[in-house]
Write an enzyme that holds these catalytic residues in place. Structure first.
Site, PDB file in Angstrom:
ATOM      1  N   ASP A  92       0.868  -1.183   0.000  1.00  0.00           N
ATOM      2  CA  ASP A  92       0.000   0.000   0.000  1.00  0.00           C
ATOM      3  C   ASP A  92       0.902   1.230   0.000  1.00  0.00           C
ATOM      4  O   ASP A  92       2.098   1.150   0.252  1.00  0.00           O
ATOM      5  CB  ASP A  92      -0.956  -0.032   1.197  1.00  0.00           C
ATOM      6  CG  ASP A  92      -2.164   0.892   0.992  1.00  0.00           C
ATOM      7  OD1 ASP A  92      -2.217   1.598  -0.040  1.00  0.00           O
ATOM      8  OD2 ASP A  92      -3.043   0.920   1.873  1.00  0.00           O
ATOM      9  N   ASP A 127      -3.082   7.411  -3.555  1.00  0.00           N
ATOM     10  CA  ASP A 127      -4.368   8.084  -3.754  1.00  0.00           C
ATOM     11  C   ASP A 127      -4.589   9.128  -2.672  1.00  0.00           C
ATOM     12  O   ASP A 127      -3.878   9.159  -1.671  1.00  0.00           O
ATOM     13  CB  ASP A 127      -5.507   7.049  -3.723  1.00  0.00           C
ATOM     14  CG  ASP A 127      -5.427   6.109  -2.536  1.00  0.00           C
ATOM     15  OD1 ASP A 127      -4.297   5.769  -2.121  1.00  0.00           O
ATOM     16  OD2 ASP A 127      -6.488   5.693  -2.008  1.00  0.00           O
ATOM     17  N   CYS A 275     -14.507 -21.336  21.803  1.00  0.00           N
ATOM     18  CA  CYS A 275     -13.733 -21.668  20.608  1.00  0.00           C
ATOM     19  C   CYS A 275     -12.901 -22.903  20.851  1.00  0.00           C
ATOM     20  O   CYS A 275     -12.274 -23.050  21.893  1.00  0.00           O
ATOM     21  CB  CYS A 275     -12.824 -20.512  20.197  1.00  0.00           C
ATOM     22  SG  CYS A 275     -12.025 -20.857  18.612  1.00  0.00           S
ATOM     23  N   CYS A 277     -10.838 -23.912  18.151  1.00  0.00           N
ATOM     24  CA  CYS A 277      -9.887 -23.929  17.043  1.00  0.00           C
ATOM     25  C   CYS A 277      -8.596 -24.540  17.569  1.00  0.00           C
ATOM     26  O   CYS A 277      -8.411 -24.647  18.778  1.00  0.00           O
ATOM     27  CB  CYS A 277      -9.674 -22.523  16.463  1.00  0.00           C
ATOM     28  SG  CYS A 277      -8.575 -21.450  17.399  1.00  0.00           S
ATOM     29  N   CYS A 280      -7.127 -22.554  20.474  1.00  0.00           N
ATOM     30  CA  CYS A 280      -7.918 -22.429  21.694  1.00  0.00           C
ATOM     31  C   CYS A 280      -8.205 -23.790  22.319  1.00  0.00           C
ATOM     32  O   CYS A 280      -8.473 -23.881  23.517  1.00  0.00           O
ATOM     33  CB  CYS A 280      -9.213 -21.674  21.405  1.00  0.00           C
ATOM     34  SG  CYS A 280      -8.932 -20.001  20.785  1.00  0.00           S
TER      35      CYS A 280
END
Ligand code: GUN
Ligand code: ZN
Length: 656
Positions: A92, A127, A275, A277, A280
């Site tokens: 970026d 930009d 959780c 996962c 976790c």
């Protein structure tokens, strides 16, 4: 670049791929934001690659440039060396720092040249970040600067270039910006939306996406800057966003927040194992709470990134399955602001209709608002067109279109005048003969369980009709044949319009499945002409395509094949976008179409993979899958036009 290729799609959303100097990126993809300073990055990018399959990341060239020790490593070892990642690196430009800190101290040429020097795979134009509150005149002036910088950047850079789309809250400027970016960028990066996402202004986000979308070329890779929370991915993908980037996994972790696709939990308030996962499961969150801040942050960042990547997987699978609207609706249920965003999205039906498939495998209702999905909007419009100029008849409860029900329902009264039964469906009243077509036929919603038509017995229907004093019709006759006739005519009229449909129907007889009683095919005197799939849509065989061809002209239902590709299509090979000469603009993805050469000779019958305007824009990929084609012209005439018509979609078993 060899160009962006679309492999699968669901409406505007697509599964695609593109090549970069550091590998292929498969989209939709999440590009985790990586801090260029390895000391400040909670998860090493190499770990993201090895353990989580991340193939692309985004980092800030501006922070790298303005931090001398980082700049010198990047200039020596390249950006891949600095962040220690060998996959695709997008950089970026610093516009976000302009938003966050009010200014940037680098010029557009300088930062673009720097991105080039450090070997960025996708460089971003510097930009001017337009805030949602910026007035029209200022936003317009800023946009002119951004576009001028993009023009210079394009001239200077042969590699992949991301051109930001700005314009703030001004729809006209968003459109102009998207149009300008489309001619310059490989990646079209919708920007200026981080404040909207941070403030849960999803309605404004949707209006910004809707304003930009029609002007974004289908050949461009669409990026949404700062698509942070996984609960927003499905909504963004609905608008055809191919790349999400996010530092949210890290930002939320810093605040002690755990992200899930359906919401957020504060670690401090968690008392249950919400959780499991991989992380976790082995390290309970109750333990993590007591850890030193830096370690806790790393754990939460990993959890957040894992859950975000999992959601990208869900979005990708939904695109394959044609269920992205369903997924977006389920996610939106997680937060009222997101639901509002989806309401706003449905208000932009026109944006979706050109790429909305003509039918899907299923219509699963998530909320009552599901009935306003673009596919349902289109169906209602087509039903209105079907009814045009004809009387709308009495209502009847929904029944299956099988002989045991149809037998007792008169199609005409004692004077011989037709009775135009309207069935009560979840989508409103629909002519009974059309109720097997998508979305009514494959509809699955609570009504199927509360008042299932299959539990309504034929005797119930007969009794209900006998109770109607106004019904001047013969209830003792068997009306099955008359219904088959009406269905054949209706399906072709609905598909091909009031002029062509009836003529196509005249020589055809309907064939019902012996097992289910459903209308399965339409046979002409010469053999099968249409196959009616589980979505209730008549699909022409090659013979049927010949009939449509003879009954229509002037490009209708046609895709013209460029000369070079004619021999391949004739043999049944798919038609690639770059060999499309022209296509009927009324066709949509999934439509059956006639593939013809320049002289309008029928070569094959196919199904569209792309909308006609996409075929014009794309340089790569399949535009039309060939379904049935003429066999070798050397074969005997009698069998010449018969090619097996596979069931569509291919996975779906035929129901008899
Ligand atoms: N990161 C988040 N928003 C933006 C944006 O509008 N432009 C650029 N270049 N980067 C961003
Ligand atoms: Zn977890």
């Amino acid at each position: 670049m060899r160009g962006f290729e679309v492999l699968e799609r669901d409406g505007l959303a697509r599964l695609g791929r593109f090549e970069t100097p550091h590998g292929v990126v498969e989209t939709p993809a999440l590009l985790p934001v990586v801090h260029p300073d390895p000391e400040r990055q909670p998860i090493p990018p190499a770990e993201m690659a090895d353990r989580l399959g991340v193939r692309a990341v985004i980092t800030s060239s501006y922070i790298t440039w303005r931090t001398p020790p980082l700049r010198s490593v990047a200039e020596r070892d390249g950006i891949h060396g600095l962040i220690r990642f060998q996959g695709t690196v997008m950089t970026d430009s610093g516009a976000f720092q302009q938003h966050a800190y009010g200014s940037v101290e680098v010029g557009p040429e300088e930062i673009l040249g720097f991105q080039e020097r450090i070997g960025s795979d996708i460089a971003t134009v510097l930009d001017l970040f337009t805030e949602p509150e910026t007035g029209f005149a200022d936003a317009e002036a800023a946009l002119a600067v951004t576009l001028e910088r993009a023009r210079r950047a394009r001239a200077a850079r042969p590699g992949l270039l991301a051109v930001p789309v700005q314009g703030g809250a001004h729809a006209e400027l968003r459109g102009r910006s998207a149009d300008g970016a489309s001619g310059l960028g490989d990646v079209l990066a919708v920007g200026g939306v981080v404040p909207l996402m941070e403030q849960y202004r999803f309605v404004d986000l949707v209006h910004a996406l809707a304003a930009a979308r029609p002007a974004l070329t289908p050949a461009g890779i669409v990026h949404l800057f700062g698509t942070g929370h996984p609960m927003t991915f499905a909504l963004a993908a609905l608008f055809g966003v191919d790349l999400f980037d996010s530092s949210a996994y890290h930002k939320f972790a810093r605040r002690g927040a755990l992200m899930f696709a359906d919401g957020t939990y504060a670690l401090d308030e968690l008392r249950e194992r919400v959780c499991q996962c991989a992380l976790c499961a082995t390290t309970p969150l109750s333990d993590v709470r007591g850890w030193p801040a830096a370690e806790r942050e790393r754990h939460l960042a990993r959890h957040n990134l894992v859950l975000s990547l999992e959601e990208v997987g869900r979005v990708r699978q939904a695109i394959r399955d044609g269920t992205l609207w369903e997924l977006a609706e389920r996610r939106a249920a997680g937060h009222p602001a997101l639901r509002a965003g989806l309401v706003a999205a449905r208000q932009h039906a026109e944006i979706f209709l050109a790429t909305e498939p003509d039918a899907r495998r299923a219509f699963r209702e998530v909320t009552a608002e599901s009935r306003d999905r673009p596919s349902a909007v289109r169906f209602r419009r087509r039903v209105d067109a079907y009814r045009a100029g004809r009387a709308v008849g009495p209502r009847i409860p929904r029944v299956a279109l099988r002989p045991e029900y149809l037998r007792g329902i008169p199609t005409e009264d004692r004077t011989g005048a037709p009775i135009a039964w309207e069935s009560e469906t979840p989508f409103g009243p629909v002519p009974l003969e059309l109720t097997e077509r998508y979305p009514v036929g494959p509809y699955l919603g609570p009504e199927e369980f509360l008042a299932p038509p299959r539990h309504r017995s034929p005797a119930d229907v007969g009794r209900a009709l006998r109770a109607r004093a106004d019904l001047e019709a013969d209830l003792d006759r068997d009306w099955t044949e008359a219904w088959t006739r009406r269905q054949v005519e209706a399906l072709l009229r609905f598909e091909y319009g009031p002029e062509v449909g009836p003529a196509l129907a005249a020589p055809c007889v309907g064939e019902r499945s012996r097992k289910t009683g459903r209308l399965r095919g339409l046979r002409g005197p010469d053999g099968p002409r249409f196959v009616v799939g589980p979505d209730g849509t008549p699909r022409p065989t090659f013979r049927g395509g010949g009939a449509v061809h003879a009954a229509t002209g002037a490009g209708r239902f046609r895709v013209e094949v460029a000369e070079d590709a004619v021999p391949f299509v004739r043999e049944g090979r798919s038609l690639f976008a770059r060999f499309v000469q022209g296509a009927d603009p009324a066709l949509v993805p999934g439509s059956s179409a006639l593939l013809v050469d320049r002289e309008d000779t029928l070569l094959a019958v196919g199904r569209l993979a792309l909308a006609p305007h996409e075929m014009r824009a794309m340089r790569r990929g399949v535009a039309v899958h060939v379904i049935a084609h003429a066999r070798s012209t050397a074969e005997p005439a009698e069998d010449e036009d018969v090619a097996e018509l596979p069931v569509w979609p291919p996975e779906r078993p035929s129901d008899g």
